[in-house]
Design a protein around this motif. Structure first.
Motif, PDB file in Angstrom:
ATOM      1  N   UNK A 172       1.137  -1.260  -0.431  1.00  0.00           N
ATOM      2  CA  UNK A 172       0.031  -0.273  -0.180  1.00  0.00           C
ATOM      3  C   UNK A 172       0.839   1.455  -0.148  1.00  0.00           C
ATOM      4  N   UNK A 173       2.372   1.132   0.146  1.00  0.00           N
ATOM      5  CA  UNK A 173       3.123   2.076   0.120  1.00  0.00           C
ATOM      6  C   UNK A 173       3.551   2.783   1.427  1.00  0.00           C
ATOM      7  N   UNK A 174       2.748   2.220   2.070  1.00  0.00           N
ATOM      8  CA  UNK A 174       2.682   3.249   3.367  1.00  0.00           C
ATOM      9  C   UNK A 174       3.706   2.787   4.641  1.00  0.00           C
ATOM     10  N   UNK A 175       4.659   1.598   4.119  1.00  0.00           N
ATOM     11  CA  UNK A 175       5.687   1.837   5.137  1.00  0.00           C
ATOM     12  C   UNK A 175       6.850   2.242   4.710  1.00  0.00           C
ATOM     13  N   UNK A 176       7.768   2.543   4.571  1.00  0.00           N
ATOM     14  CA  UNK A 176       8.934   2.519   3.906  1.00  0.00           C
ATOM     15  C   UNK A 176      10.130   2.471   4.400  1.00  0.00           C
ATOM     16  N   UNK A 177      11.100   1.914   3.347  1.00  0.00           N
ATOM     17  CA  UNK A 177      12.450   1.280   4.226  1.00  0.00           C
ATOM     18  C   UNK A 177      13.553   1.623   3.402  1.00  0.00           C
ATOM     19  N   UNK A 178      14.858   2.708   4.092  1.00  0.00           N
ATOM     20  CA  UNK A 178      15.792   2.492   3.626  1.00  0.00           C
ATOM     21  C   UNK A 178      16.586   1.157   2.647  1.00  0.00           C
ATOM     22  N   UNK A 179      17.444   1.664   1.798  1.00  0.00           N
ATOM     23  CA  UNK A 179      18.181   0.502   1.230  1.00  0.00           C
ATOM     24  C   UNK A 179      19.285  -0.032   2.602  1.00  0.00           C
ATOM     25  N   UNK A 180      19.751   0.807   3.473  1.00  0.00           N
ATOM     26  CA  UNK A 180      20.340   0.593   4.317  1.00  0.00           C
ATOM     27  C   UNK A 180      19.648  -0.045   5.302  1.00  0.00           C
ATOM     28  N   UNK A 181      18.553  -0.110   5.944  1.00  0.00           N
ATOM     29  CA  UNK A 181      17.579  -0.271   7.172  1.00  0.00           C
ATOM     30  C   UNK A 181      17.203  -1.690   5.850  1.00  0.00           C
ATOM     31  N   UNK A 182      16.923  -2.291   4.998  1.00  0.00           N
ATOM     32  CA  UNK A 182      16.623  -3.082   4.317  1.00  0.00           C
ATOM     33  C   UNK A 182      17.942  -4.645   4.808  1.00  0.00           C
ATOM     34  N   UNK A 183      18.566  -3.823   3.917  1.00  0.00           N
ATOM     35  CA  UNK A 183      19.887  -4.773   4.563  1.00  0.00           C
ATOM     36  C   UNK A 183      20.348  -4.931   5.367  1.00  0.00           C
ATOM     37  N   UNK A 184      20.422  -4.459   7.062  1.00  0.00           N
ATOM     38  CA  UNK A 184      20.805  -4.526   8.289  1.00  0.00           C
ATOM     39  C   UNK A 184      19.372  -5.144   8.697  1.00  0.00           C
ATOM     40  N   UNK A 185      18.079  -4.710   8.127  1.00  0.00           N
ATOM     41  CA  UNK A 185      16.877  -5.941   8.713  1.00  0.00           C
ATOM     42  C   UNK A 185      16.079  -7.033   8.062  1.00  0.00           C
ATOM     43  N   UNK A 186      16.817  -7.344   7.069  1.00  0.00           N
ATOM     44  CA  UNK A 186      15.330  -8.655   5.800  1.00  0.00           C
ATOM     45  C   UNK A 186      16.219  -9.270   6.831  1.00  0.00           C
ATOM     46  N   UNK A 187      16.650  -9.924   7.294  1.00  0.00           N
ATOM     47  CA  UNK A 187      16.771 -11.558   7.467  1.00  0.00           C
ATOM     48  C   UNK A 187      16.461 -11.609   8.915  1.00  0.00           C
ATOM     49  N   UNK A 188      16.429 -10.531   9.478  1.00  0.00           N
ATOM     50  CA  UNK A 188      16.032 -10.367  10.925  1.00  0.00           C
ATOM     51  C   UNK A 188      14.492 -10.402  11.545  1.00  0.00           C
ATOM     52  N   UNK A 189      13.895  -9.362   9.830  1.00  0.00           N
ATOM     53  CA  UNK A 189      12.572  -8.962   9.793  1.00  0.00           C
ATOM     54  C   UNK A 189      11.708 -10.566   8.695  1.00  0.00           C
ATOM     55  N   UNK A 190      12.233 -11.515   8.711  1.00  0.00           N
ATOM     56  CA  UNK A 190      11.926 -11.881   7.933  1.00  0.00           C
ATOM     57  C   UNK A 190      11.529 -11.665   6.683  1.00  0.00           C
ATOM     58  N   UNK A 191      11.541 -10.317   6.375  1.00  0.00           N
ATOM     59  CA  UNK A 191      11.402  -9.788   4.866  1.00  0.00           C
ATOM     60  C   UNK A 191      11.198 -10.515   3.002  1.00  0.00           C
ATOM     61  N   UNK A 192      10.634 -10.586   2.342  1.00  0.00           N
ATOM     62  CA  UNK A 192      10.279 -11.449   1.352  1.00  0.00           C
ATOM     63  C   UNK A 192       9.642  -9.909   0.392  1.00  0.00           C
ATOM     64  N   UNK A 193      10.928 -10.056  -1.024  1.00  0.00           N
ATOM     65  CA  UNK A 193      10.834  -8.660  -1.374  1.00  0.00           C
ATOM     66  C   UNK A 193       9.749  -9.296  -2.893  1.00  0.00           C
ATOM     67  N   UNK A 194       8.818  -8.894  -3.410  1.00  0.00           N
ATOM     68  CA  UNK A 194       7.525  -9.112  -4.373  1.00  0.00           C
ATOM     69  C   UNK A 194       8.565  -8.659  -5.562  1.00  0.00           C
ATOM     70  N   UNK A 195       8.565  -9.534  -6.860  1.00  0.00           N
ATOM     71  CA  UNK A 195       9.210  -9.368  -8.018  1.00  0.00           C
ATOM     72  C   UNK A 195       7.697  -9.326  -9.046  1.00  0.00           C
ATOM     73  N   UNK A 196       6.789  -8.565  -8.473  1.00  0.00           N
ATOM     74  CA  UNK A 196       6.112  -8.442  -9.224  1.00  0.00           C
ATOM     75  C   UNK A 196       5.537  -6.601  -9.711  1.00  0.00           C
ATOM     76  N   UNK A 197       6.015  -6.345 -10.490  1.00  0.00           N
ATOM     77  CA  UNK A 197       6.616  -5.116 -11.470  1.00  0.00           C
ATOM     78  C   UNK A 197       5.177  -4.040 -12.020  1.00  0.00           C
ATOM     79  N   UNK A 198       3.735  -4.911 -11.484  1.00  0.00           N
ATOM     80  CA  UNK A 198       2.792  -4.338 -12.412  1.00  0.00           C
ATOM     81  C   UNK A 198       2.599  -2.989 -11.127  1.00  0.00           C
ATOM     82  N   UNK A 199       2.560  -2.839 -10.141  1.00  0.00           N
ATOM     83  CA  UNK A 199       2.416  -1.682  -9.733  1.00  0.00           C
ATOM     84  C   UNK A 199       3.417  -0.452  -9.138  1.00  0.00           C
ATOM     85  N   UNK A 200       4.494  -0.516 -10.071  1.00  0.00           N
ATOM     86  CA  UNK A 200       5.043   0.427 -10.508  1.00  0.00           C
ATOM     87  C   UNK A 200       4.458   1.966  -9.987  1.00  0.00           C
TER      88      UNK A 200
END
Length: 90
Positions: free
Chosen positions: A62-90
């Motif tokens: 929903x584009x409500x919550x944003x995460x910068x590249x650095x914090x994404x890298x630092x916390x990806x594993x800790x938070x168990x994030x998955x990045x969608x490959x859906x390009x239709x919502x650009x």
């Protein structure tokens, strides 16, 4: 490492644990809001080109919550994030 204290952690696991994120260019969410902040470090996201402003990052669908590249890298594993490959919502 997962329990290491970090000033950026403020109970975001309540709403970001296991989230699916999308790599997107920043677009303002409404005509009255010209920016958002990283959920962790408070870096500023804007469409306009100002010093120290980010123009893309990771967000919830929903584009409500944003995460910068650095914090994404630092916390990806800790938070168990998955990045969608859906390009239709650009």
């Amino acid at each position: 490492m997962a329990d290491t204290p970090d000033w950026r952690l403020q109970n975001q696991e309540k709403y970001l644990k296991g989230a699916v994120l999308f790599r997107r260019p920043y677009r303002r969410s409404s005509p009255t809001s010209d920016h958002d902040h990283c959920e962790f470090c408070w870096a500023k996201f804007m469409e306009e080109d100002y010093p120290d402003v980010l123009h893309d990052g990771y967000c919830t669908e929903d584009r409500y919550r944003w995460i910068c590249e650095g914090c994404f890298t630092d916390f990806r594993d800790r938070f168990g994030w998955r990045v969608s490959d859906d390009e239709t919502r650009r």
